[in-house]
Write an enzyme that holds these catalytic residues in place. Structure first.
Site, PDB file in Angstrom:
ATOM      1  N   ASN A  91       0.839  -1.192   0.000  1.00 40.50           N
ATOM      2  CA  ASN A  91       0.000   0.000   0.000  1.00 40.50           C
ATOM      3  C   ASN A  91       0.876   1.245   0.000  1.00 40.50           C
ATOM      4  OD1 ASN A  91      -2.565  -1.295   0.178  1.00 40.50           O
ATOM      5  ND2 ASN A  91      -2.140  -1.753   2.329  1.00 40.50           N
ATOM      6  N   HIS A 104       6.602  -1.395   3.011  1.00 41.78           N
ATOM      7  CA  HIS A 104       6.486  -2.794   3.423  1.00 41.78           C
ATOM      8  C   HIS A 104       5.712  -3.555   2.372  1.00 41.78           C
ATOM      9  CE1 HIS A 104       3.379  -0.323   5.331  1.00 41.78           C
ATOM     10  NE2 HIS A 104       2.542  -1.352   5.212  1.00 41.78           N
ATOM     11  N   HIS A 106       3.498  -6.792   1.962  1.00 41.91           N
ATOM     12  CA  HIS A 106       2.774  -7.853   2.648  1.00 41.91           C
ATOM     13  C   HIS A 106       2.893  -9.135   1.829  1.00 41.91           C
ATOM     14  CE1 HIS A 106       0.123  -5.094   5.187  1.00 41.91           C
ATOM     15  NE2 HIS A 106       0.449  -4.258   4.221  1.00 41.91           N
TER      16      HIS A 106
END
Ligand code: 5GP
Length: 122
Positions: A91, A104, A106
């Site tokens: 995101n 990050h 996921h």
């Protein structure tokens, strides 16, 4: 967006907050998400101070970029989700509901993951 050195993942990288580590090398740290959305839910982060994928790919070295993506594939294999499958997601920004302003990726797996995006907005 300017990088906030007090974001929660910066604090994990400094050892100020614990994490359940699954992988680490010179450029990358990966750990289990504190609020897992699937049986496997791991976050893979660069050690450098990058807010998002666009920041990272504009400003990180080729070595850092290679390390992050190699780590994602390696972790998927090592956690046993390369088969039957997994999803990666990063995101960025308000429209994507990015909560933590440190890049990050996921990794979700361990169950059928449904459609790529929810049908409804919000
Ligand atoms: P985002 O919405 O920014 O893509 O996702 C942030 C993720 O970070 C969420 O899935 C959330 O559960 C996770 N998270 C937030 N704080 C912590 C923490 O202190 N430790 C860990 N392991 N995960 C966290």
């Amino acid at each position: 967006m300017a990088y906030d050195p007090d974001n929660v993942f910066a604090r994990i990288l400094r050892g100020e907050i614990p994490c359940r580590k699954v992988y680490e090398d010179d450029h990358v740290l990966a750990f289990h998400d504190i609020n897992p959305q699937a049986p496997v839910h791991v976050l893979v982060i660069p050690k450098g101070a990058y807010v998002s994928m666009d920041d990272f790919t504009a400003n990180a070295s080729d070595q850092e970029i290679g390390a992050l993506f190699r780590a994602v594939g390696r972790i998927a294999r090592e956690l046993g989700v390369a088969e039957p499958g997994y999803r990666i997601l990063a995101n960025a920004g308000a429209d994507a509901h990015q909560e933590v302003p440190h890049l990050h990726i996921h990794i979700f797996g361990g169950r059928p993951l449904g459609r790529m995006l929810p049908d409804s907005a919000g």
